[in-house]
Design an enzyme around this catalytic site. Sequence first.
Site, short mmCIF file in Angstrom:
data_model
loop_
_atom_site.label_atom_id
_atom_site.label_comp_id
_atom_site.label_asym_id
_atom_site.label_seq_id
_atom_site.Cartn_x
_atom_site.Cartn_y
_atom_site.Cartn_z
N SER A 21 0.83 -1.18 0.00
CA SER A 21 0.00 0.00 0.00
C SER A 21 0.87 1.24 0.00
CB SER A 21 -0.94 -0.05 1.21
OG SER A 21 -1.97 0.87 1.07
N HIS B 46 -8.37 -4.64 -0.38
CA HIS B 46 -7.05 -4.04 -0.19
C HIS B 46 -6.04 -5.02 0.40
CE1 HIS B 46 -4.27 -0.81 -0.14
NE2 HIS B 46 -4.21 -0.70 1.16
#
Length: 732
Positions: free
Chosen positions: A586, A701
């Site tokens: 991320s 995610h």
Amino acid sequence: MRLPATISTLLLLLTTTACWSATAKSQNAIDPSATTPPAGTETAATQTRSPADSRLWLENVEGEQALNWVRKQNARTSTRLQDDARYDSLLATAQTLYESDDRIPYGSYYGGFVWNFWQDNTFTHGLWRRASLTSYLTDNPEWEVIIDLDALAEKEAINWVWRGADCLAPQYDRCLITLSKGGSDAAVRREFSLSDRQFVPDGFETPEAKGSIAWVDENTVLVALATEPANTTNSGYPSVIYRWSRGSKLESAEIVLEGNTTDVGLWPVRLEDHGGTVHMMAAQAQTFYESTYWYLPSIGEPKTLPIPAKTSIETLYQGELVFSLAENWQAKNTTAIHPAGALVSINLPDFIGTGEISAVRTLYLPSPTESVGSIAATKSALLATVDNNVIGGLMAFDFTDGEWSKRAIPAPDNLTISLSSASREEDIAFINAEGFLTPDTLMLADTAKMTLRSIKTIPERFDSSGLIVEQIETRSPDGTVIPYFVVRHKNTALDGSTPTLLYAYGGFQVSMRPRYSGSLGKLWLENGGAYVLANIRGGGEFGPAWHQAGLKTQRQRIFDDLIAVAEDLSAKGLTSAEHLAVYGGSNGGLLTGVMYTQRPDLWQAVVSAVPLLDMLRYHKLLAGASWMGEYGDPDDPIEGAFLRGISPYHNVSATQEYPEIFLYTSTKDDRVHPGHARKMSHLLETLGHDYLYFENIDGGHAAAANLSEYARRDAMLYVFLMQKLMPAPADK
């Protein structure tokens, strides 16, 4: 309940969490001081001079052309990694670890029950279940299944992923269940009756959207959903809070509070105090770190709380609204200055009655090496974890006669201490302790007696005999001391030959703390690898200043910190560029993307997971606009020039030699757009650089939606690392 928890779900953390000068280092490894693109940089690097981006088609998440390209990449990567002779063994090991029945069933205690969500190889979607506290404390709890998510997914033909339950106190019979399709942040909320064991016919149910919902009472909720442009911010989060009454249509719900499209988002929150007192509030986030907090009365206009914008409201305890400061603050009509990092409180009923803050009380002032972590209230105490030099501790606070007092609760030494959950109704909290080589232990805290006792632990997942943990310090170029942890065998030859995996995050005030990982231990450490965790700036290890030192155009400091750690590992002889890999996810994927372009000479392999890589378009993709408080505005002349200088997608040279990079993401990630990793991979393909790309079709995610997908992800990751750092025959 920590009020900004709704905001924290936006964090770019894959575990489980910047700024630069105009003269920051470019990605050109040949001339680290250069601010212009290196010679031979491909077309993507000149996109600030030309708005055209030939790879925009890869931003079409479900587009046929894009998905056809993804499938070809997945096939190529799967063949390479899954045909390796080590893959099957690593996959089987990872699968066993993730699905083992001797995992700790972590839960929340309320309404007389411990509530747990459980997944294994039989129940891949999972079970929401409960047990009495007495039963939970035994070795074999008697679980009562409330929702079988596998059965629900099969019945409704939807790949449901559990996102949590919010049950209304004090009866705890009606619950708002949040479910996601395939793991995306967008979700549906559905009312469930525990007594009837079913979703409530004609009950509260929302369309799929990013947002949140909060109980007011059994017949009323506050809801904020990003369902259409009129109620959605530029970041893709809700901008309007509605009051929705039972039996009415959502479309007819009354507006309670409106934000702005330029906000990050607007969220309702229910705060419960002892004795059942409830206050409805809202957080209006203008940026990721600056919010206006509102008190929402049942009758009358909302009131703003006159507290700093850089504040995180933690909880309500005996009328005291407790919050942590990320900036210095002097309240109106007071003389005291409360420093950033402090934990303070105000009396909420007094504010509601007068509209003024009568007094600010201090709970805790962290030292320069400390940071306050999670906070939760029991019936008799307010608990907080406090790290000192990234080592955990536990504090208890009491509020008597208008004053706070504190004491330390003895906790295991030299471990990460985390608050798992706490009960306002009883003197009970669950505390977790773990370390790199110390398996998780769940402890029961009795806050009336101020005691801790172990109630559950996991067995050792890997052979740790001979392994040691060291905490080492090095200096960044500006002189700042950067600590990092090393996990290695005590007899490691310091000749630069040890295969070493370096992990870091460096953003959003997220602290990287020692964790026990069975997959890391079994798949990497047992095979002779070393592991390094770097506590670079941008995180929260040493409070707000540690984070704020790397915001926007100061972010090069974060990159320099990680480079300094890598160079120190070589200087100390643990490893060398030939044997070193860097891994991040991320925001950490951006970090490793920068390491790839800025210092390719330091690494043998790079892993960039669910990453941001196009820093000139990140604010136009999904939730990206919400992170401009961290990274800066690409459309601002100064900040945009800086972002152009560090954006991995814009700083790949056609002539520079690079280590092989493994990029992976998820089609269902509606937080960090998969287009970042797609476009970077396509660019590398065009230039002929070595890379691997894999995109999970589900998973959100985390790039995985169930335990089997987590196991596959880990097996592929460690095969890649072994191929690069521990060469062996690749054919089965």
